[in-house]
Write a protein that holds these residues in place. Sequence first.
Motif, PDB file in Angstrom:
ATOM      1  N   LYS A 252       0.957  -0.877  -0.316  1.00  0.00           N
ATOM      2  CA  LYS A 252       0.105  -0.115   0.031  1.00  0.00           C
ATOM      3  C   LYS A 252       0.646   1.085   0.078  1.00  0.00           C
ATOM      4  CE  LYS A 252      -3.763  -2.546   2.432  1.00  0.00           C
ATOM      5  NZ  LYS A 252      -4.589  -2.222   3.377  1.00  0.00           N
ATOM      6  N   LEU A 253       1.760   0.931   0.367  1.00  0.00           N
ATOM      7  CA  LEU A 253       2.520   2.383   0.740  1.00  0.00           C
ATOM      8  C   LEU A 253       3.954   2.183  -0.990  1.00  0.00           C
ATOM      9  CD1 LEU A 253       4.372   1.424   4.195  1.00  0.00           C
ATOM     10  CD2 LEU A 253       2.121   3.472   3.756  1.00  0.00           C
ATOM     11  N   LEU A 254       4.214   1.255  -1.534  1.00  0.00           N
ATOM     12  CA  LEU A 254       4.662   1.573  -2.448  1.00  0.00           C
ATOM     13  C   LEU A 254       3.599   1.728  -3.810  1.00  0.00           C
ATOM     14  CD1 LEU A 254       6.692  -1.853  -1.955  1.00  0.00           C
ATOM     15  CD2 LEU A 254       7.852   1.065  -1.786  1.00  0.00           C
ATOM     16  N   LYS A 255       2.479   1.826  -3.559  1.00  0.00           N
ATOM     17  CA  LYS A 255       1.203   2.226  -5.079  1.00  0.00           C
ATOM     18  C   LYS A 255       2.281   3.310  -5.554  1.00  0.00           C
ATOM     19  CE  LYS A 255      -2.418  -0.451  -3.833  1.00  0.00           C
ATOM     20  NZ  LYS A 255      -2.276  -1.541  -4.147  1.00  0.00           N
ATOM     21  N   PRO A 256       1.389   2.852  -7.169  1.00  0.00           N
ATOM     22  CA  PRO A 256       2.002   4.671  -7.946  1.00  0.00           C
ATOM     23  C   PRO A 256       1.065   6.266  -6.810  1.00  0.00           C
ATOM     24  CG  PRO A 256       1.697   3.021  -9.098  1.00  0.00           C
ATOM     25  CD  PRO A 256       1.657   2.358  -8.236  1.00  0.00           C
ATOM     26  N   GLY A 257       1.765   7.004  -6.870  1.00  0.00           N
ATOM     27  CA  GLY A 257       1.675   8.404  -6.323  1.00  0.00           C
ATOM     28  C   GLY A 257       2.276   8.533  -5.493  1.00  0.00           C
ATOM     29  N   LYS A 258       2.327   7.395  -3.856  1.00  0.00           N
ATOM     30  CA  LYS A 258       2.842   7.473  -2.777  1.00  0.00           C
ATOM     31  C   LYS A 258       4.544   7.790  -3.353  1.00  0.00           C
ATOM     32  CE  LYS A 258      -0.514   5.997  -0.600  1.00  0.00           C
ATOM     33  NZ  LYS A 258      -1.099   6.379   0.612  1.00  0.00           N
ATOM     34  N   PRO A 259       5.396   8.355  -1.639  1.00  0.00           N
ATOM     35  CA  PRO A 259       6.079   9.170  -2.286  1.00  0.00           C
ATOM     36  C   PRO A 259       7.536   7.579  -1.426  1.00  0.00           C
ATOM     37  CG  PRO A 259       5.403   9.570   0.396  1.00  0.00           C
ATOM     38  CD  PRO A 259       4.182   9.187  -0.410  1.00  0.00           C
ATOM     39  N   ILE A 260       8.156   8.071  -2.573  1.00  0.00           N
ATOM     40  CA  ILE A 260       9.766   6.336  -2.597  1.00  0.00           C
ATOM     41  C   ILE A 260       9.871   6.779  -1.502  1.00  0.00           C
ATOM     42  CG2 ILE A 260      11.221   8.430  -2.782  1.00  0.00           C
ATOM     43  CD1 ILE A 260      10.178   4.296  -4.336  1.00  0.00           C
ATOM     44  N   PRO A 261       9.841   5.502  -0.941  1.00  0.00           N
ATOM     45  CA  PRO A 261      10.601   5.100   0.654  1.00  0.00           C
ATOM     46  C   PRO A 261      12.137   5.793   1.260  1.00  0.00           C
ATOM     47  CG  PRO A 261      10.182   3.331  -0.060  1.00  0.00           C
ATOM     48  CD  PRO A 261       9.660   4.174  -1.057  1.00  0.00           C
ATOM     49  N   ALA A 262      11.794   6.778   2.277  1.00  0.00           N
ATOM     50  CA  ALA A 262      12.788   7.278   2.960  1.00  0.00           C
ATOM     51  C   ALA A 262      13.882   6.664   3.323  1.00  0.00           C
ATOM     52  CB  ALA A 262      12.618   8.828   3.947  1.00  0.00           C
ATOM     53  N   VAL A 263      14.645   6.132   2.477  1.00  0.00           N
ATOM     54  CA  VAL A 263      15.709   5.174   3.005  1.00  0.00           C
ATOM     55  C   VAL A 263      17.105   5.802   1.869  1.00  0.00           C
ATOM     56  CG1 VAL A 263      14.431   3.222   3.125  1.00  0.00           C
ATOM     57  CG2 VAL A 263      16.300   3.744   0.724  1.00  0.00           C
ATOM     58  N   TYR A 363      12.501   0.872 -10.244  1.00  0.00           N
ATOM     59  CA  TYR A 363      11.257   2.029  -9.801  1.00  0.00           C
ATOM     60  C   TYR A 363      11.259   3.081 -10.659  1.00  0.00           C
ATOM     61  CZ  TYR A 363       8.933  -0.513  -5.565  1.00  0.00           C
ATOM     62  OH  TYR A 363       8.520  -1.666  -5.332  1.00  0.00           O
ATOM     63  N   LEU A 364      10.056   3.711 -10.899  1.00  0.00           N
ATOM     64  CA  LEU A 364      10.160   5.025 -11.923  1.00  0.00           C
ATOM     65  C   LEU A 364       9.685   6.130 -10.764  1.00  0.00           C
ATOM     66  CD1 LEU A 364      11.264   6.614 -14.111  1.00  0.00           C
ATOM     67  CD2 LEU A 364       8.764   6.187 -15.032  1.00  0.00           C
ATOM     68  N   VAL A 365       9.904   6.700 -10.465  1.00  0.00           N
ATOM     69  CA  VAL A 365       9.913   8.288  -9.654  1.00  0.00           C
ATOM     70  C   VAL A 365       9.852   9.575 -10.734  1.00  0.00           C
ATOM     71  CG1 VAL A 365      10.714   9.248  -7.678  1.00  0.00           C
ATOM     72  CG2 VAL A 365      10.881   6.529  -7.674  1.00  0.00           C
ATOM     73  N   ASP A 366       8.415  10.519 -10.060  1.00  0.00           N
ATOM     74  CA  ASP A 366       8.763  11.612 -10.431  1.00  0.00           C
ATOM     75  C   ASP A 366       8.802  12.482 -10.354  1.00  0.00           C
ATOM     76  OD1 ASP A 366       6.673  12.334  -8.582  1.00  0.00           O
ATOM     77  OD2 ASP A 366       4.781  12.526  -9.046  1.00  0.00           O
ATOM     78  N   ARG A 367       9.232  14.028 -10.428  1.00  0.00           N
ATOM     79  CA  ARG A 367       9.708  15.008 -10.256  1.00  0.00           C
ATOM     80  C   ARG A 367       9.607  15.503  -8.834  1.00  0.00           C
ATOM     81  NH1 ARG A 367      11.881  16.663 -15.023  1.00  0.00           N
ATOM     82  NH2 ARG A 367      11.097  16.475 -16.634  1.00  0.00           N
ATOM     83  N   GLU A 368       8.792  14.523  -8.235  1.00  0.00           N
ATOM     84  CA  GLU A 368       8.249  15.238  -6.517  1.00  0.00           C
ATOM     85  C   GLU A 368       8.642  14.004  -5.558  1.00  0.00           C
ATOM     86  OE1 GLU A 368       3.867  16.012  -6.737  1.00  0.00           O
ATOM     87  OE2 GLU A 368       3.908  17.751  -8.116  1.00  0.00           O
ATOM     88  N   GLY A 369       9.319  13.265  -6.374  1.00  0.00           N
ATOM     89  CA  GLY A 369       8.927  12.006  -5.505  1.00  0.00           C
ATOM     90  C   GLY A 369       7.984  10.840  -4.973  1.00  0.00           C
ATOM     91  N   LYS A 370       7.623  10.626  -6.005  1.00  0.00           N
ATOM     92  CA  LYS A 370       6.652  10.099  -6.151  1.00  0.00           C
ATOM     93  C   LYS A 370       6.531   8.824  -7.448  1.00  0.00           C
ATOM     94  CE  LYS A 370       3.475  13.388  -4.097  1.00  0.00           C
ATOM     95  NZ  LYS A 370       1.459  14.312  -4.356  1.00  0.00           N
ATOM     96  N   ILE A 371       6.588   7.463  -6.368  1.00  0.00           N
ATOM     97  CA  ILE A 371       6.351   6.428  -7.434  1.00  0.00           C
ATOM     98  C   ILE A 371       5.525   6.263  -8.510  1.00  0.00           C
ATOM     99  CG2 ILE A 371       5.870   4.111  -7.353  1.00  0.00           C
ATOM    100  CD1 ILE A 371       7.041   3.994  -4.342  1.00  0.00           C
ATOM    101  N   VAL A 372       6.167   6.920  -9.788  1.00  0.00           N
ATOM    102  CA  VAL A 372       5.262   6.215 -10.578  1.00  0.00           C
ATOM    103  C   VAL A 372       5.136   4.683 -11.333  1.00  0.00           C
ATOM    104  CG1 VAL A 372       4.929   6.244 -13.670  1.00  0.00           C
ATOM    105  CG2 VAL A 372       5.734   8.605 -12.081  1.00  0.00           C
TER     106      VAL A 372
END
Length: 393
Positions: A252-263, A363-372
């Motif tokens: 649920k935390l890795l769905k498109p639109g969610k922020p990429i984990p802060a690791v 993982y593809l991430v958008d310009r705002e750091g959200k998962i595509v």
Amino acid sequence: MKNKYMKELIPVAAALLLMSTAHAQQTKAKKYITVQGKVQFLNPEPYTRFNKVWLEKDIGGERKKVDSVSISPDGSWQLKILAPRPSFYSLDIAAWDRASIYTDANLTIHSRGYDTAKIKIKNPPYVFVEGSDANNFINLVEHAVYRNYQTQIAESRELYFASQSKDSAWNAYLKIKDPFRLLNEDFNDRIKVLIRAYHDKPVVIYALGMLNWEANQDIIMPILGNLNKKYPWFKDAAEFQKTMEDRIAQAKLLKPGKPIPAVSYPDAKGSLHGFDQYRGNYLLIDFWASWCGPCRQAIPKVKALYTKYKDQGFDVVSISIDDSRQAWVKAMDEEQMPWQQLLSPDKQNTMKTFLFSGIPTLYLVDREGKIVGSYTGFTDHVQQRIEQLLTKK
């Protein structure tokens, strides 16, 4: 009066003692199982150090060696396994053959061992385990795995020869046929039939693990729930259910639109890098390893994409799950990837955080750091998706 009570108590005490002794003997008799076997061909010099059988257990998602025994000069071997409750183990036999077992009975395993062919190919043969109905279930599952793998090899050869041929019709047919999709569907169908036949037996967990957990939650979770009610002693089911619940929550935390984990992960010099530094750009996160053939085959394609779009707000970061730092450094030197290279210090935790078991995983991430989106393998679809994002107005 005292003597009367004593006379009555003595037979009761004696009966209790007999029952206790019988129970203790029964418990002791079931405490261990014996696994024995014979290897047809032993490793010759200078590889005789591999003439052993290693007992392995999945602990926390990682296969660990828990015992071993040397193979006798005649090829025979025997292991005693502490088994107060049946559980799953795997065996590495002479570093050539593998077998999975369920410790509910004494077992016998005959295997080939050393590959005597002049040209040796690491393609282990099918190994049959004799001893119980539960292990026969594993035999059926493993045979489906074995035949699927052998057919994949055959299909890969045909695809290669078709690519080298001038027969365009052959190539076109294979593209329409999509053999690996068909193989995957066939394998899943076979596994689901086996699961249906053994759905209320503890050993069914072995086949549940073969399914894509995310796409088959509706099959897996009810079976696990039933097993935990029916066999409360069966820890494997409880652990599997906990793993599934953790995965579902993490998904649920890795769905498109969610922020990429802060690791963050260290580079070759030990400096930590997170994903925040890439804000403002599209980012492709590539989980890979030096030993992964498909990962390294994808690198030239990623390089071409990076070169084409790096000035248009596209970046890449590669995160290796190598166990060997030396192998990682060597691979980086060979591949010369012009983007940030990081090494996971705990691959199991990384794989749990980003929910993958196979690599390359992207993982593809958008310009705002959200998962595509997330993808297994660098396919044409992944490349097209990236290019669509970078070229849209």
